[in-house]
Design a protein around this motif. Structure first.
Motif, PDB file in Angstrom:
ATOM      1  N   ARG A  90     -37.995 -44.489 -27.479  1.00 12.63           N
ATOM      2  CA  ARG A  90     -38.674 -44.083 -26.243  1.00 12.63           C
ATOM      3  C   ARG A  90     -38.769 -45.241 -25.256  1.00 12.63           C
ATOM      4  NH1 ARG A  90     -42.081 -41.119 -29.920  1.00 12.63           N
ATOM      5  NH2 ARG A  90     -43.548 -42.864 -29.974  1.00 12.63           N
ATOM      6  N   LEU A  91     -39.116 -46.418 -25.771  1.00 10.23           N
ATOM      7  CA  LEU A  91     -39.251 -47.577 -24.890  1.00 10.23           C
ATOM      8  C   LEU A  91     -37.899 -47.997 -24.313  1.00 10.23           C
ATOM      9  CD1 LEU A  91     -41.833 -49.727 -26.889  1.00 10.23           C
ATOM     10  CD2 LEU A  91     -42.241 -48.356 -24.840  1.00 10.23           C
ATOM     11  N   LEU A  92     -36.846 -47.909 -25.123  1.00 12.91           N
ATOM     12  CA  LEU A  92     -35.515 -48.246 -24.629  1.00 12.91           C
ATOM     13  C   LEU A  92     -35.084 -47.257 -23.551  1.00 12.91           C
ATOM     14  CD1 LEU A  92     -33.024 -50.034 -24.879  1.00 12.91           C
ATOM     15  CD2 LEU A  92     -32.175 -48.508 -26.662  1.00 12.91           C
ATOM     16  N   GLU A  93     -35.379 -45.981 -23.769  1.00 13.50           N
ATOM     17  CA  GLU A  93     -35.067 -44.973 -22.754  1.00 13.50           C
ATOM     18  C   GLU A  93     -35.821 -45.268 -21.462  1.00 13.50           C
ATOM     19  OE1 GLU A  93     -34.848 -40.153 -22.775  1.00 13.50           O
ATOM     20  OE2 GLU A  93     -36.805 -41.022 -23.251  1.00 13.50           O
ATOM     21  N   GLN A  94     -37.102 -45.636 -21.593  1.00 20.36           N
ATOM     22  CA  GLN A  94     -37.893 -45.931 -20.401  1.00 20.36           C
ATOM     23  C   GLN A  94     -37.407 -47.200 -19.709  1.00 20.36           C
ATOM     24  OE1 GLN A  94     -42.101 -45.834 -20.986  1.00 20.36           O
ATOM     25  NE2 GLN A  94     -42.573 -46.701 -19.000  1.00 20.36           N
ATOM     26  N   LEU A  95     -36.993 -48.192 -20.500  1.00 24.75           N
ATOM     27  CA  LEU A  95     -36.492 -49.438 -19.911  1.00 24.75           C
ATOM     28  C   LEU A  95     -35.227 -49.183 -19.097  1.00 24.75           C
ATOM     29  CD1 LEU A  95     -36.594 -52.511 -19.623  1.00 24.75           C
ATOM     30  CD2 LEU A  95     -35.330 -52.684 -21.786  1.00 24.75           C
ATOM     31  N   ASP A  96     -34.299 -48.439 -19.676  1.00 23.28           N
ATOM     32  CA  ASP A  96     -33.074 -48.101 -18.948  1.00 23.28           C
ATOM     33  C   ASP A  96     -33.394 -47.298 -17.694  1.00 23.28           C
ATOM     34  OD1 ASP A  96     -31.607 -49.398 -20.881  1.00 23.28           O
ATOM     35  OD2 ASP A  96     -31.161 -47.578 -22.018  1.00 23.28           O
ATOM     36  N   PHE A  97     -34.343 -46.388 -17.823  1.00 21.60           N
ATOM     37  CA  PHE A  97     -34.735 -45.552 -16.691  1.00 21.60           C
ATOM     38  C   PHE A  97     -35.360 -46.399 -15.586  1.00 21.60           C
ATOM     39  CE2 PHE A  97     -38.238 -42.700 -14.999  1.00 21.60           C
ATOM     40  CZ  PHE A  97     -37.429 -42.089 -14.062  1.00 21.60           C
ATOM     41  N   SER A  98     -36.245 -47.337 -15.953  1.00 25.52           N
ATOM     42  CA  SER A  98     -36.927 -48.160 -14.948  1.00 25.52           C
ATOM     43  C   SER A  98     -35.935 -49.031 -14.182  1.00 25.52           C
ATOM     44  CB  SER A  98     -37.995 -49.035 -15.618  1.00 25.52           C
ATOM     45  OG  SER A  98     -37.397 -49.999 -16.468  1.00 25.52           O
ATOM     46  N   ARG A  99     -34.859 -49.448 -14.859  1.00 27.42           N
ATOM     47  CA  ARG A  99     -33.845 -50.263 -14.179  1.00 27.42           C
ATOM     48  C   ARG A  99     -33.014 -49.440 -13.204  1.00 27.42           C
ATOM     49  NH1 ARG A  99     -31.682 -53.541 -19.551  1.00 27.42           N
ATOM     50  NH2 ARG A  99     -33.407 -55.061 -19.670  1.00 27.42           N
ATOM     51  N   ALA A 100     -32.906 -48.127 -13.486  1.00 25.97           N
ATOM     52  CA  ALA A 100     -32.065 -47.269 -12.647  1.00 25.97           C
ATOM     53  C   ALA A 100     -32.807 -46.667 -11.466  1.00 25.97           C
ATOM     54  CB  ALA A 100     -31.476 -46.143 -13.500  1.00 25.97           C
ATOM     55  N   VAL A 101     -34.135 -46.804 -11.437  1.00 29.95           N
ATOM     56  CA  VAL A 101     -34.928 -46.248 -10.328  1.00 29.95           C
ATOM     57  C   VAL A 101     -34.792 -47.159  -9.110  1.00 29.95           C
ATOM     58  CG1 VAL A 101     -37.261 -45.681  -9.568  1.00 29.95           C
ATOM     59  CG2 VAL A 101     -36.537 -45.116 -11.892  1.00 29.95           C
ATOM     60  N   PRO A 102     -34.500 -46.606  -7.933  1.00 30.21           N
ATOM     61  CA  PRO A 102     -34.293 -47.448  -6.734  1.00 30.21           C
ATOM     62  C   PRO A 102     -35.536 -48.217  -6.317  1.00 30.21           C
ATOM     63  CG  PRO A 102     -33.366 -45.258  -6.405  1.00 30.21           C
ATOM     64  CD  PRO A 102     -34.162 -45.197  -7.662  1.00 30.21           C
ATOM     65  N   GLN A 103     -36.717 -47.648  -6.538  1.00 30.94           N
ATOM     66  CA  GLN A 103     -37.954 -48.297  -6.107  1.00 30.94           C
ATOM     67  C   GLN A 103     -38.501 -49.249  -7.167  1.00 30.94           C
ATOM     68  OE1 GLN A 103     -37.650 -44.916  -6.329  1.00 30.94           O
ATOM     69  NE2 GLN A 103     -37.284 -44.369  -4.184  1.00 30.94           N
ATOM     70  N   LYS A 104     -39.211 -50.251  -6.705  1.00 28.98           N
ATOM     71  CA  LYS A 104     -39.924 -51.123  -7.625  1.00 28.98           C
ATOM     72  C   LYS A 104     -40.902 -50.271  -8.431  1.00 28.98           C
ATOM     73  CE  LYS A 104     -42.973 -55.171  -7.767  1.00 28.98           C
ATOM     74  NZ  LYS A 104     -43.718 -56.175  -6.946  1.00 28.98           N
ATOM     75  N   PRO A 137     -46.919 -42.888  -6.270  1.00 28.97           N
ATOM     76  CA  PRO A 137     -46.420 -41.770  -7.080  1.00 28.97           C
ATOM     77  C   PRO A 137     -46.142 -42.196  -8.518  1.00 28.97           C
ATOM     78  CG  PRO A 137     -44.678 -42.618  -5.675  1.00 28.97           C
ATOM     79  CD  PRO A 137     -45.922 -43.358  -5.286  1.00 28.97           C
ATOM     80  N   VAL A 138     -46.263 -41.245  -9.422  1.00 29.67           N
ATOM     81  CA  VAL A 138     -46.055 -41.512 -10.844  1.00 29.67           C
ATOM     82  C   VAL A 138     -45.008 -40.528 -11.361  1.00 29.67           C
ATOM     83  CG1 VAL A 138     -47.128 -41.695 -13.118  1.00 29.67           C
ATOM     84  CG2 VAL A 138     -48.446 -42.274 -11.069  1.00 29.67           C
ATOM     85  N   ILE A 139     -43.984 -41.066 -12.038  1.00 29.35           N
ATOM     86  CA  ILE A 139     -42.927 -40.231 -12.607  1.00 29.35           C
ATOM     87  C   ILE A 139     -42.765 -40.595 -14.076  1.00 29.35           C
ATOM     88  CG2 ILE A 139     -41.739 -40.031 -10.390  1.00 29.35           C
ATOM     89  CD1 ILE A 139     -39.701 -42.064 -11.380  1.00 29.35           C
ATOM     90  N   ALA A 140     -41.921 -39.868 -14.774  1.00 24.93           N
ATOM     91  CA  ALA A 140     -41.681 -40.152 -16.192  1.00 24.93           C
ATOM     92  C   ALA A 140     -40.327 -39.616 -16.594  1.00 24.93           C
ATOM     93  CB  ALA A 140     -42.783 -39.525 -17.059  1.00 24.93           C
ATOM     94  N   ILE A 141     -39.832 -40.112 -17.718  1.00 24.94           N
ATOM     95  CA  ILE A 141     -38.626 -39.554 -18.329  1.00 24.94           C
ATOM     96  C   ILE A 141     -39.016 -39.070 -19.720  1.00 24.94           C
ATOM     97  CG2 ILE A 141     -37.869 -41.821 -19.165  1.00 24.94           C
ATOM     98  CD1 ILE A 141     -34.967 -40.772 -18.800  1.00 24.94           C
ATOM     99  N   GLN A 142     -38.608 -37.861 -20.035  1.00 19.82           N
ATOM    100  CA  GLN A 142     -38.989 -37.243 -21.307  1.00 19.82           C
ATOM    101  C   GLN A 142     -37.794 -36.458 -21.848  1.00 19.82           C
ATOM    102  OE1 GLN A 142     -41.991 -33.948 -21.412  1.00 19.82           O
ATOM    103  NE2 GLN A 142     -43.264 -35.468 -22.453  1.00 19.82           N
ATOM    104  N   ASN A 143     -37.332 -36.874 -23.024  1.00 19.81           N
ATOM    105  CA  ASN A 143     -36.155 -36.233 -23.629  1.00 19.81           C
ATOM    106  C   ASN A 143     -34.949 -36.248 -22.683  1.00 19.81           C
ATOM    107  OD1 ASN A 143     -37.687 -35.567 -25.939  1.00 19.81           O
ATOM    108  ND2 ASN A 143     -38.449 -33.715 -24.937  1.00 19.81           N
ATOM    109  N   GLY A 144     -34.802 -37.367 -21.975  1.00 19.25           N
ATOM    110  CA  GLY A 144     -33.671 -37.524 -21.072  1.00 19.25           C
ATOM    111  C   GLY A 144     -33.829 -36.855 -19.727  1.00 19.25           C
ATOM    112  N   GLN A 145     -34.965 -36.205 -19.482  1.00 17.50           N
ATOM    113  CA  GLN A 145     -35.188 -35.475 -18.227  1.00 17.50           C
ATOM    114  C   GLN A 145     -36.249 -36.185 -17.395  1.00 17.50           C
ATOM    115  OE1 GLN A 145     -33.746 -32.409 -16.868  1.00 17.50           O
ATOM    116  NE2 GLN A 145     -34.787 -33.451 -15.183  1.00 17.50           N
ATOM    117  N   VAL A 146     -35.894 -36.516 -16.137  1.00 26.75           N
ATOM    118  CA  VAL A 146     -36.829 -37.153 -15.215  1.00 26.75           C
ATOM    119  C   VAL A 146     -37.694 -36.077 -14.580  1.00 26.75           C
ATOM    120  CG1 VAL A 146     -37.052 -38.583 -13.154  1.00 26.75           C
ATOM    121  CG2 VAL A 146     -35.182 -38.995 -14.773  1.00 26.75           C
TER     122      VAL A 146
END
Length: 278
Positions: A90-104, A137-146
């Motif tokens: 889960r943390l690895l998925e979130q780390l990859d996701f956080s790097r791919a988000v355009p905003q800080k 704003p607050v977002i999340a990734i869950q089971n590969g879905q943003v």
């Protein structure tokens, strides 16, 4: 009679004088002593074997208890390893996701929520000291879905409160991804309830399909554009209303949500910029 008595006495005296009776007494005594000794030995051996068996059984019980405890520890370690592995995924998925988000963005963990659903705010473990500000704003990734989670409404020094999209006070501008029709989504106040999409004109009903994805419109400063909100599960039309009422199933399963990203729309994500340059 006298003759018989003399014969018997003579025989007895002759036997004693020859040692025959003494020999018989020795044999009888030896036989009796040997039988007694054998009986005592049998009883002693039985007692010793019984004591040894009891001690052996006690040792076996102790060894069994120790092995059972080791097995429990092993099973506990196995469960922990599975949980750690899942957490790492889960943390690895979130780390990859956080790097791919355009905003800080700021990774945060949900550390509190109202179990009775009277108040829908979620408590996260990041506050003012980590750069969190109100209305982020607050977002999340869950089971590969943003998906969209909500926005920050209260900021403390170390923690913050997030108002999720299912809160009855929450509303956000959205579009139907396929038809691009715009409307407003609001919550029903319960984590298990659907969201309600309003202000989609009746003339667009043919373009509203079950399963269509609803995304943020990006027309307000509170949320980025095209973040999935949910999918259409039901539509209703009333004679007295020129708009449709559309039920939306949230993309995010809030009852299982653990980690989120808080976005700072005023700054770009350095990791995203670097990836784009490369």
């Amino acid at each position: 009679m006298v003759f018989v008595i003399f014969v018997v006495l003579s025989s007895v005296m002759l036997a004693f004088s020859s040692g025959g009776f003494i020999l018989n007494f020795k044999q009888i005594g030896f036989s009796l002593f040997s039988s007694a000794q054998r009986g005592i030995n049998t009883v002693a051996t039985t007692v010793v074997n019984t004591v040894n068996a009891v001690n052996e059984l006690s040792k076996l019980r102790e060894e069994n208890a120790a092995l059972t405890e080791k097995l429990k520890n092993y099973e506990y370690m196995q469960r922990n390893n599975i949980e750690v592995r899942k957490e790492n995924e889960r943390l690895l998925e979130q780390l990859d996701f956080s790097r791919a988000v355009p905003q800080k963005n700021f990774a945060a963990r949900i550390i509190g929520r109202d179990p009775e659903g009277l108040y829908s705010a979620l408590t996260i473990d990041k506050g003012r000291l980590k750069g969190i500000r109100k209305n982020m704003p607050v977002i999340a990734i869950q089971n590969g879905q943003v998906g969209i989670v909500g926005k920050v409404v209260t900021v403390g020094l170390l923690t913050s409160l997030v108002m999720p999209v299912y809160d009855s006070k929450c509303s956000l501008s959205v579009r139907i991804q396929d038809s691009r029709d715009i409307g407003i989504v609001s919550g029903m106040g319960n984590v298990d309830s659907s969201l309600l999409l309003r202000y989609i004109k009746k003339r667009a009903r043919d373009n509203v399909k079950i399963g269509s994805i609803i995304v943020t419109s990006g027309e307000s400063a509170n949320y980025p554009r095209d973040i999935p909100v949910g999918t259409i599960i039901e539509t209703r039309a009333f004679d007295y209303d020129s708009s449709l009422e559309i039920d939306i199933a949230p993309i995010i399963d809030f009852s299982r949500l653990e980690n989120v990203l808080v976005l700072d729309l005023s700054e770009l994500n350095p990791s995203f910029v670097e990836s784009q340059e490369n």
